[in-house]
Design an enzyme around this catalytic site. Structure first.
Site, PDB file in Angstrom:
ATOM      1  N   CYS A  11      94.630  20.542  -2.448  1.00  0.00           N
ATOM      2  CA  CYS A  11      96.059  20.806  -2.614  1.00  0.00           C
ATOM      3  C   CYS A  11      96.410  20.507  -4.065  1.00  0.00           C
ATOM      4  O   CYS A  11      95.535  20.503  -4.924  1.00  0.00           O
ATOM      5  CB  CYS A  11      96.910  20.025  -1.609  1.00  0.00           C
ATOM      6  SG  CYS A  11      96.927  18.235  -1.853  1.00  0.00           S
ATOM      7  N   ARG A  17      98.673  16.562   1.601  1.00  0.00           N
ATOM      8  CA  ARG A  17      98.064  17.594   2.455  1.00  0.00           C
ATOM      9  C   ARG A  17      96.544  17.540   2.495  1.00  0.00           C
ATOM     10  O   ARG A  17      95.951  17.561   3.582  1.00  0.00           O
ATOM     11  CB  ARG A  17      98.512  18.991   2.018  1.00  0.00           C
ATOM     12  CG  ARG A  17      99.961  19.274   2.326  1.00  0.00           C
ATOM     13  CD  ARG A  17     100.382  20.614   1.797  1.00  0.00           C
ATOM     14  NE  ARG A  17     100.296  20.613   0.337  1.00  0.00           N
ATOM     15  CZ  ARG A  17     100.436  21.698  -0.414  1.00  0.00           C
ATOM     16  NH1 ARG A  17     100.652  22.869   0.143  1.00  0.00           N
ATOM     17  NH2 ARG A  17     100.362  21.612  -1.732  1.00  0.00           N
ATOM     18  N   ASP A 126     104.118  22.118   2.028  1.00  0.00           N
ATOM     19  CA  ASP A 126     104.011  20.858   1.292  1.00  0.00           C
ATOM     20  C   ASP A 126     105.155  19.937   1.719  1.00  0.00           C
ATOM     21  O   ASP A 126     106.318  20.220   1.441  1.00  0.00           O
ATOM     22  CB  ASP A 126     104.084  21.134  -0.206  1.00  0.00           C
ATOM     23  CG  ASP A 126     103.796  19.907  -1.054  1.00  0.00           C
ATOM     24  OD1 ASP A 126     103.753  18.782  -0.500  1.00  0.00           O
ATOM     25  OD2 ASP A 126     103.618  20.082  -2.269  1.00  0.00           O
TER      26      ASP A 126
END
Length: 157
Positions: A11, A17, A126
């Site tokens: 990410c 994440r 996100d």
């Protein structure tokens, strides 16, 4: 290339994440009895050496996994030689990975949700700037992606 499947989740900063995807993949692989190497990284350097954010740690803990010992790192070109699969959590990071990948590197590059039937091409949202509940949604997405990828690597799909 490694002698067993090796998956790198990527990410932006590697503090929410991708470490959650790493944790979910470790759990799903363990349940399936699949021996693989799993790691995570970020395309940016901002958080290198830092632990995942407290909200990411909290959602992992609620799901029985301690990620407090994970540390952020930045993805490097050599990762495409050491991992069989480099898995982005969103389209921007996928584009960055494709630009970084050395010519001839054997790693397969994909989005995580490409491994979930009916969700190909979708990004994992996100949760960083949102409310804590967003981390539960992220956990559900990364778990679904990990299950799909484990099934594929196990030869089930």
């Amino acid at each position: 290339m490694p002698d067993r499947p090796a998956v790198l989740f990527v990410c932006l900063g590697n503090i929410c994440r991708s470490p959650l995807a790493e944790a979910a993949m470790r759990a799903e692989a363990s349940r399936a009895g699949l021996d693989l190497l799993v790691d995570s990284a970020g395309t940016e350097h901002w958080h290198v050496g830092k632990a995942p954010g407290r909200r990411a740690q909290a959602v992992a803990a609620r799901n029985g996994i301690d990620i407090s010992g994970y540390r952020a790192r930045q993805v490097v070109r050599e990762d495409f030689l050491h991992f069989t699969h480099v898995v982005a959590l969103d389209h921007d990071n996928l584009a960055r990975l494709l630009a970084l990948r050395p010519a001839g590197a054997g790693a397969e590059v994909s989005l995580l949700l490409d491994h979930v039937p009916g969700r190909a091409g979708e990004a994992v949202a996100d949760p960083y700037y949102g409310e804590a509940a967003g981390f539960d949604t992220t956990w559900a997405d990364v778990t679904a992606g990990a299950r799909g990828l484990v099934a594929r690597l196990s030869g089930v799909l």
